[in-house]
Design a protein around this motif. Sequence first.
Motif, short mmCIF file in Angstrom:
data_model
loop_
_atom_site.label_atom_id
_atom_site.label_comp_id
_atom_site.label_asym_id
_atom_site.label_seq_id
_atom_site.Cartn_x
_atom_site.Cartn_y
_atom_site.Cartn_z
N ASP A 17 0.81 -1.22 0.00
CA ASP A 17 0.00 0.00 0.00
C ASP A 17 0.84 1.27 0.00
OD1 ASP A 17 -2.41 -1.48 0.02
OD2 ASP A 17 -2.27 -1.70 2.19
N SER A 18 2.07 1.18 -0.46
CA SER A 18 2.95 2.35 -0.51
C SER A 18 2.49 3.32 -1.59
CB SER A 18 4.39 1.92 -0.81
OG SER A 18 5.20 3.06 -0.96
N LEU A 19 2.63 4.59 -1.30
CA LEU A 19 2.37 5.63 -2.30
C LEU A 19 3.67 6.15 -2.90
CD1 LEU A 19 -0.40 7.59 -0.36
CD2 LEU A 19 -0.69 5.86 -2.14
N SER A 20 4.78 5.55 -2.51
CA SER A 20 6.09 5.98 -2.99
C SER A 20 6.33 5.50 -4.41
CB SER A 20 7.19 5.43 -2.09
OG SER A 20 7.01 5.91 -0.77
N GLU A 21 7.22 6.18 -5.10
CA GLU A 21 7.59 5.82 -6.46
C GLU A 21 8.47 4.57 -6.45
OE1 GLU A 21 6.46 7.37 -9.15
OE2 GLU A 21 5.39 8.83 -7.94
N ASP A 22 8.55 3.89 -7.60
CA ASP A 22 9.41 2.71 -7.68
C ASP A 22 10.83 3.07 -8.10
OD1 ASP A 22 7.86 3.00 -10.31
OD2 ASP A 22 9.49 1.68 -10.90
N PHE A 23 11.07 4.32 -8.52
CA PHE A 23 12.42 4.78 -8.78
C PHE A 23 12.46 6.29 -8.67
CE2 PHE A 23 10.73 5.41 -13.03
CZ PHE A 23 11.38 6.54 -13.49
N PHE A 24 13.65 6.83 -8.53
CA PHE A 24 13.84 8.28 -8.63
C PHE A 24 15.19 8.55 -9.24
CE2 PHE A 24 15.33 7.51 -4.24
CZ PHE A 24 16.59 8.08 -4.29
N ILE A 25 15.32 9.77 -9.74
CA ILE A 25 16.58 10.24 -10.30
C ILE A 25 17.00 11.44 -9.47
CG2 ILE A 25 17.68 11.29 -12.31
CD1 ILE A 25 15.68 9.58 -14.00
N LEU A 26 18.24 11.42 -9.00
CA LEU A 26 18.75 12.46 -8.11
C LEU A 26 20.05 13.04 -8.64
CD1 LEU A 26 18.56 13.82 -5.23
CD2 LEU A 26 20.00 11.94 -4.43
N PRO A 27 20.09 14.34 -8.91
CA PRO A 27 21.37 14.96 -9.26
C PRO A 27 22.28 14.99 -8.03
CG PRO A 27 19.51 16.39 -9.83
CD PRO A 27 18.98 15.28 -8.98
N ALA A 28 23.54 14.65 -8.24
CA ALA A 28 24.53 14.65 -7.15
C ALA A 28 25.82 15.23 -7.71
CB ALA A 28 24.75 13.23 -6.62
N MET A 29 26.00 16.52 -7.50
CA MET A 29 27.12 17.25 -8.09
C MET A 29 27.01 17.10 -9.62
SD MET A 29 29.95 16.53 -5.12
CE MET A 29 31.22 17.56 -5.77
N GLU A 30 28.07 16.67 -10.30
CA GLU A 30 27.95 16.54 -11.75
C GLU A 30 27.49 15.14 -12.17
OE1 GLU A 30 32.44 16.04 -10.97
OE2 GLU A 30 30.90 17.37 -10.24
N HIS A 31 27.05 14.35 -11.22
CA HIS A 31 26.56 12.99 -11.48
C HIS A 31 25.04 12.96 -11.32
CE1 HIS A 31 30.64 11.41 -11.42
NE2 HIS A 31 30.87 12.25 -10.43
N LYS A 32 24.44 11.88 -11.82
CA LYS A 32 23.01 11.64 -11.63
C LYS A 32 22.82 10.20 -11.18
CE LYS A 32 19.85 13.11 -14.54
NZ LYS A 32 19.20 13.44 -15.84
N ILE A 33 21.97 10.05 -10.16
CA ILE A 33 21.72 8.74 -9.56
C ILE A 33 20.36 8.21 -10.01
CG2 ILE A 33 21.32 7.52 -7.37
CD1 ILE A 33 23.16 9.64 -6.06
N PHE A 34 20.34 6.96 -10.43
CA PHE A 34 19.09 6.24 -10.69
C PHE A 34 18.93 5.25 -9.55
CE2 PHE A 34 16.43 2.87 -12.28
CZ PHE A 34 15.48 3.52 -13.06
N ALA A 35 17.89 5.40 -8.73
CA ALA A 35 17.70 4.54 -7.55
C ALA A 35 16.35 3.84 -7.63
CB ALA A 35 17.77 5.38 -6.27
#
Length: 161
Positions: free
Chosen positions: A63-81
Amino acid sequence: MRIVVISDTHGNSFALENVIMRNTDADWIIHLGDGEHELDNFILSHQKLAPKIIHVAGNCDFDSLSEDFFILPAMEHKIFATHGHLYGVGGSLERLKSLALTNGCDIILFGHTHVRYQSYENGLYILNPGSASIPRDGLKPSFGHIDITPEGDVITNIVNV
């Protein structure tokens, strides 16, 4: 910049709190799913840390309302989680790699398997911190660190809880 990555706490509030409270100086704390209930309770009792905590839904976060992934900028990098269960991480990481590259990400974080994994492949830093409470690889419970230096270097590490 330091990012702490935890996954698959599965109701173990002690393990979750132990990891986070040992790492309050982190810039971000990312929970990769299967622990939303204890994470919500932790956030309610530690409001000052709430702004630096990000999470995704796992297959056991009912019953989570959270997304199954997110993208996060981290300095000059980008994270796919992501937790990873929707992307077949138990068999292959190819779908995750493709999604990361399509979205301009060079760091991939996933959980679900309860097995530690870290790699650098074709310009992608890949990290599964294992499980902070129920490891399936015969090793101790674990979590991960990502350090991004001022020069932009990325260092991943897996640490025993």
